[in-house]
Scaffold this motif. Structure first.
Motif, PDB file in Angstrom:
ATOM      1  N   ASN A 141       0.832  -1.213   0.148  1.00 27.57           N
ATOM      2  CA  ASN A 141       0.101  -0.085   0.100  1.00 27.57           C
ATOM      3  C   ASN A 141       0.919   1.384  -0.166  1.00 27.57           C
ATOM      4  OD1 ASN A 141      -1.462   2.152   1.506  1.00 27.57           O
ATOM      5  ND2 ASN A 141      -2.989   0.802   1.055  1.00 27.57           N
ATOM      6  N   SER A 142       0.418   2.343  -0.600  1.00 30.48           N
ATOM      7  CA  SER A 142       1.166   3.610  -0.858  1.00 30.48           C
ATOM      8  C   SER A 142       1.647   4.119   0.775  1.00 30.48           C
ATOM      9  CB  SER A 142       0.628   4.795  -1.527  1.00 30.48           C
ATOM     10  OG  SER A 142      -0.754   4.960  -0.881  1.00 30.48           O
ATOM     11  N   SER A 143       0.901   3.765   1.608  1.00 26.63           N
ATOM     12  CA  SER A 143       1.340   4.247   2.982  1.00 26.63           C
ATOM     13  C   SER A 143       2.507   3.517   3.585  1.00 26.63           C
ATOM     14  CB  SER A 143       0.039   4.160   3.987  1.00 26.63           C
ATOM     15  OG  SER A 143      -0.192   2.833   4.130  1.00 26.63           O
ATOM     16  N   LEU A 144       2.657   2.472   3.145  1.00 20.00           N
ATOM     17  CA  LEU A 144       4.074   1.698   3.804  1.00 20.00           C
ATOM     18  C   LEU A 144       5.180   1.915   2.684  1.00 20.00           C
ATOM     19  CD1 LEU A 144       1.991  -2.050   3.745  1.00 20.00           C
ATOM     20  CD2 LEU A 144       2.463  -0.367   5.619  1.00 20.00           C
ATOM     21  N   LEU A 145       5.161   2.625   1.860  1.00 19.05           N
ATOM     22  CA  LEU A 145       6.203   2.706   1.015  1.00 19.05           C
ATOM     23  C   LEU A 145       7.375   3.578   1.344  1.00 19.05           C
ATOM     24  CD1 LEU A 145       4.940   3.572  -2.654  1.00 19.05           C
ATOM     25  CD2 LEU A 145       5.946   1.445  -1.992  1.00 19.05           C
ATOM     26  N   PRO A 146       7.404   4.684   2.053  1.00 20.58           N
ATOM     27  CA  PRO A 146       8.549   5.491   2.450  1.00 20.58           C
ATOM     28  C   PRO A 146       9.932   4.536   3.121  1.00 20.58           C
ATOM     29  CG  PRO A 146       6.425   6.763   3.128  1.00 20.58           C
ATOM     30  CD  PRO A 146       6.133   5.345   2.797  1.00 20.58           C
ATOM     31  N   PRO A 147       9.811   3.735   3.842  1.00 22.33           N
ATOM     32  CA  PRO A 147      10.814   2.970   4.499  1.00 22.33           C
ATOM     33  C   PRO A 147      11.533   1.954   3.290  1.00 22.33           C
ATOM     34  CG  PRO A 147       9.049   2.749   6.052  1.00 22.33           C
ATOM     35  CD  PRO A 147       8.374   3.296   4.681  1.00 22.33           C
ATOM     36  N   TRP A 148      10.864   2.021   2.215  1.00 24.63           N
ATOM     37  CA  TRP A 148      11.501   0.995   1.020  1.00 24.63           C
ATOM     38  C   TRP A 148      12.099   1.610   0.068  1.00 24.63           C
ATOM     39  CZ3 TRP A 148      11.097  -4.294   1.493  1.00 24.63           C
ATOM     40  CH2 TRP A 148      10.200  -4.667   2.293  1.00 24.63           C
ATOM     41  N   GLU A 149      12.723   2.975   0.322  1.00 19.85           N
ATOM     42  CA  GLU A 149      13.232   3.563  -0.670  1.00 19.85           C
ATOM     43  C   GLU A 149      14.716   2.843  -0.628  1.00 19.85           C
ATOM     44  OE1 GLU A 149      13.690   7.691  -0.494  1.00 19.85           O
ATOM     45  OE2 GLU A 149      11.440   8.076  -0.414  1.00 19.85           O
ATOM     46  N   SER A 150      15.299   3.014  -1.911  1.00 16.97           N
ATOM     47  CA  SER A 150      16.675   2.271  -2.032  1.00 16.97           C
ATOM     48  C   SER A 150      17.572   3.394  -2.747  1.00 16.97           C
ATOM     49  CB  SER A 150      16.525   1.148  -2.954  1.00 16.97           C
ATOM     50  OG  SER A 150      15.670   0.277  -2.428  1.00 16.97           O
ATOM     51  N   GLU A 151      18.825   2.851  -2.547  1.00 15.25           N
ATOM     52  CA  GLU A 151      19.786   3.803  -3.181  1.00 15.25           C
ATOM     53  C   GLU A 151      19.734   3.683  -4.784  1.00 15.25           C
ATOM     54  OE1 GLU A 151      21.868   6.545  -2.442  1.00 15.25           O
ATOM     55  OE2 GLU A 151      20.809   6.433  -0.501  1.00 15.25           O
ATOM     56  N   VAL A 152      19.577   4.532  -5.471  1.00 16.95           N
ATOM     57  CA  VAL A 152      19.595   4.367  -6.877  1.00 16.95           C
ATOM     58  C   VAL A 152      20.517   5.500  -7.550  1.00 16.95           C
ATOM     59  CG1 VAL A 152      17.365   3.386  -6.861  1.00 16.95           C
ATOM     60  CG2 VAL A 152      17.585   5.879  -7.055  1.00 16.95           C
ATOM     61  N   ASN A 153      20.753   5.482  -8.836  1.00 17.97           N
ATOM     62  CA  ASN A 153      21.566   6.624  -9.604  1.00 17.97           C
ATOM     63  C   ASN A 153      21.020   7.783  -9.395  1.00 17.97           C
ATOM     64  OD1 ASN A 153      20.290   6.425 -11.946  1.00 17.97           O
ATOM     65  ND2 ASN A 153      21.190   4.920 -12.619  1.00 17.97           N
ATOM     66  N   ASP A 154      21.799   8.860  -9.811  1.00 19.96           N
ATOM     67  CA  ASP A 154      21.255  10.187  -9.831  1.00 19.96           C
ATOM     68  C   ASP A 154      20.203  10.397 -10.942  1.00 19.96           C
ATOM     69  OD1 ASP A 154      22.668  11.028  -7.704  1.00 19.96           O
ATOM     70  OD2 ASP A 154      24.432  11.904  -9.253  1.00 19.96           O
ATOM     71  N   GLU A 155      20.188   9.592 -12.117  1.00 19.49           N
ATOM     72  CA  GLU A 155      19.184   9.667 -12.983  1.00 19.49           C
ATOM     73  C   GLU A 155      17.881   9.238 -12.709  1.00 19.49           C
ATOM     74  OE1 GLU A 155      18.440   8.216 -17.540  1.00 19.49           O
ATOM     75  OE2 GLU A 155      20.102   7.577 -16.558  1.00 19.49           O
ATOM     76  N   MET A 156      17.939   8.155 -12.051  1.00 22.91           N
ATOM     77  CA  MET A 156      16.611   7.375 -11.448  1.00 22.91           C
ATOM     78  C   MET A 156      15.978   8.256 -10.457  1.00 22.91           C
ATOM     79  SD  MET A 156      16.103   4.558 -13.198  1.00 22.91           S
ATOM     80  CE  MET A 156      16.309   5.632 -14.559  1.00 22.91           C
ATOM     81  N   LYS A 157      16.960   8.934  -9.290  1.00 16.83           N
ATOM     82  CA  LYS A 157      16.550   9.742  -8.245  1.00 16.83           C
ATOM     83  C   LYS A 157      15.653  11.022  -8.769  1.00 16.83           C
ATOM     84  CE  LYS A 157      19.122   9.444  -4.963  1.00 16.83           C
ATOM     85  NZ  LYS A 157      20.339   9.620  -3.891  1.00 16.83           N
ATOM     86  N   ALA A 158      16.343  11.242  -9.844  1.00 16.78           N
ATOM     87  CA  ALA A 158      15.577  12.688 -10.339  1.00 16.78           C
ATOM     88  C   ALA A 158      14.138  12.569 -10.901  1.00 16.78           C
ATOM     89  CB  ALA A 158      16.636  13.227 -11.752  1.00 16.78           C
ATOM     90  N   VAL A 159      13.892  11.365 -11.391  1.00 18.79           N
ATOM     91  CA  VAL A 159      12.504  11.172 -11.770  1.00 18.79           C
ATOM     92  C   VAL A 159      11.676  10.340 -10.744  1.00 18.79           C
ATOM     93  CG1 VAL A 159      12.980  11.242 -14.112  1.00 18.79           C
ATOM     94  CG2 VAL A 159      13.067   9.103 -13.137  1.00 18.79           C
TER      95      VAL A 159
END
Length: 423
Positions: free
Chosen positions: A182-200
Motif C-alpha cells: 500500500n502507498s502508506s507503507l512505501l517510505p521505508p522501502w526507498e533504495s539507493e539508486v543512481n542520480d538519473e533514477m532519483k531525479a524522476v
C-alpha cells in the motif's frame, strides 16, 4: 562467452482479465503486439538471443491460438537439442487443480524437468516488453555466489504499489521483500539508486518477475513450502535462509498488465527513437508469413509503424501501429491507434458480395475517423464510422467494443455498421 546449462520457463499467467477483451478468445502470451508479433515472442526471443534454446511455456487459459503460434514458429534442426514446448495445465494422479500461482506452475513442471540436464532455471513472465542479455544475468548470478537471483528495476511510488518491492545490502543481497505494498507503507522501502533514477522519483526497487534458481535450491524450496506464488510467498520465506541477489537491469522494461500499459507500449513503438527498439541487432522472432509488401496510396504518414501485407488508401495516419493484412479506405484518418490487422484476406468475390449486401469489409472503411483506439484482429468497420477515445469516456463493455481508461477497444471480428459513432 561461457555456455551455461540453462532451461527457461515462460509463465503464461492467469485469465488476463485486466487485458479483456483482448484475452476473451486468447491467452495473454498470445495477444498480438507491434502489428506482427505475439507477447510470448518477447521472452522467447530474449532467451534465443542469449543462447538459451530450451524453453517451456506454461499456460492454462485459451491456449489454442498460442499452441498454434508456438508450433508454427519455433522449429529447431533435428541436430539441435533446442525446443520451445507448450505445457498446459492438466489433471494428473498428483492433482486435479489448475495452476494456483507462479510457484505452483513451476512445481507441476518438475516432473518434466527431471528428464533434462540443467544447472539453472530461468523463470520469465509471458506479458512483459524488454530486451535483456540473460547470459549477463546468469554470469552475475554465478559470480556473486547467489542461489537465487531476482531481476529488479527502479520504479516510482505510483508504480511501486503494483509490484514486489525489495531492499538489498551493499553487496546486492536482498534483505527484505514486500508484495504490492500500500502507498502508506512505501517510505521505508526507498533504495539507493543512481542520480538519473532519483531525479524522476524512481527510488523503489521492483521485482521484474524474472528469476534465476540453482537447480538444487529450487527443488528444495518447492518441497519445503506449500506456497503457490514466488512473489507473495516463496521469495519472502527464502530471505535470510538462502543467498538471494538483486540483479539491477538498467534498460527499458514494462509490464503489460492492463489495456492502458498495452496501448502505451505499442504506441511508444512509433517514437523517433523508441524505448523498445525493434530496429536492433537482437532479432524478435515470430511466425514467418509469406505476405506481400504493404501498399500505400495517397496517404500522409507521420510516426507510423506498418506491418506486412497492408493496403492503405487513408487520408492521414499518425502515431499509430498498423498490423498485418490491414486494409484502410480512402479519406479515413487514424490517430494514436493500434490496428492489429487481419488473419486473412477477403477475395475479390467476397468483397463484391459484401458491398452488394451492404456489409462492411474487413478493416477500416472510407471516410472514417479513429483516435485513441485498439482495433482487434479481423474487425469490420464500415464507412463514415467515428471512434474518439479519451478521458471523457467511462469504462464499459458492449457487444462490439469495450472502453478501458479512455481507450476504445473494438473486439475481434466485431462489425461496426456504416455511420457508427463511439465517443
Amino acid at each position: 562467452m561461457i555456455k551455461h546449462n540453462v532451461i527457461s520457463v515462460v509463465l503464461g499467467g492467469g485469465k488476463g482479465s485486466r487485458l479483456y477483451p483482448l484475452t476473451h478468445q486468447r491467452s495473454k502470451p498470445a495477444v498480438p503486439i507491434a502489428g506482427k508479433y505475439r507477447l510470448v515472442d518477447i521472452p522467447i526471443s530474449n532467451c534465443l538471443n542469449s543462447g538459451y534454446n530450451r524453453i517451456f511455456v506454461l499456460t492454462q487459459y485459451n491456449s489454442a491460438s498460442l499452441n498454434s503460434h508456438i508450433k508454427n514458429t519455433y522449429n529447431f534442426s533435428v541436430f539441435s537439442k533446442g525446443f520451445v514446448e507448450i505445457l498446459a495445465a492438466e489433471q494428473t494422479n498428483e492433482g486435479e487443480r489448475w495452476y494456483q500461482g507462479t510457484a505452483d506452475a513451476v512445481r507441476h513442471l518438475q516432473r518434466y524437468l527431471q528428464h533434462h540436464d540443467y544447472e539453472h532455471l530461468l523463470i520469465l513472465s509471458g506479458d512483459q516488453l524488454y530486451q535483456i542479455d540473460f547470459q549477463e544475468m546468469i554470469e552475475a548470478h554465478i559470480e556473486t555466489g547467489a542461489e537465487i537471483s531476482v531481476a529488479t528495476i527502479p520504479v516510482n511510488a505510483k508504480d511501486a504499489t503494483s509490484f514486489g518491492i525489495l531492499k538489498s545490502d551493499e553487496a546486492g543481497n536482498i534483505t527484505s521483500f514486500i508484495e504490492k505494498p500500500n502507498s502508506s507503507l512505501l517510505p521505508p522501502w526507498e533504495s539507493e539508486v543512481n542520480d538519473e533514477m532519483k531525479a524522476v522519483g524512481r527510488v523503489y526497487l521492483a521485482s521484474m518477475g524474472i528469476y534465476v534458481f540453482n537447480k538444487s535450491i529450487l527443488t528444495q524450496i518447492l518441497e519445503e513450502s506449500e506456497g503457490v506464488d514466488f512473489g507473495k510467498e516463496l521469495l519472502p520465506e527464502a530471505i535470510g535462509r538462502y543467498k538471494i541477489h538483486s540483479y539491477q537491469y538498467p534498460g527499458y522494461w514494462t509490464d503489460i498488465g492492463n489495456i492502458d500499459s498495452f496501448f502505451e507500449a505499442n504506441i511508444g513503438l512509433t517514437d523517433d527513437i523508441p524505448q523498445f527498439n525493434l530496429f536492433d541487432r537482437n532479432t524478435i522472432f515470430s511466425r514467418a508469413r509469406m505476405l506481400p509488401p504493404s501498399k500505400v496510396s495517397g496517404t500522409t504518414l507521420d510516426n507510423v509503424v506498418i506491418a506486412d501485407g497492408c493496403i492503405v488508401a487513408a487520408e492521414r495516419i499518425e502515431r499509430s501501429v498498423i498490423g498485418i493484412r490491414s486494409r484502410i479506405g480512402v479519406g479515413s484518418v487514424i490517430k494514436t491507434t493500434y490496428m492489429m490487422g487481419s488473419d486473412f484476406y477477403q477475395t475479390l468475390h467476397e468483397i463484391e458480395d459484401a458491398r452488394a449486401n451492404g456489409f462492411p469489409l474487413v478493416g477500416v472503411g472510407e471516410n472514417c475517423y479513429i483516435e485513441n483506439a485498439i482495433l482487434d484482429k479481423s474487425c469490420c468497420i464500415g464507412d463514415n464510422v467515428r471512434i474518439t477515445g479519451g478521458a471523457h469516456l467511462a469504462d464499459g463493455d458492449f457487444d462490439t467494443h469495450a472502453i478501458r481508461d479512455g481507450i476504445v477497444v473494438v473486439k475481434k471480428r466485431a462489425i461496426l455498421p456504416a455511420g457508427t459513432v463511439i465517443g
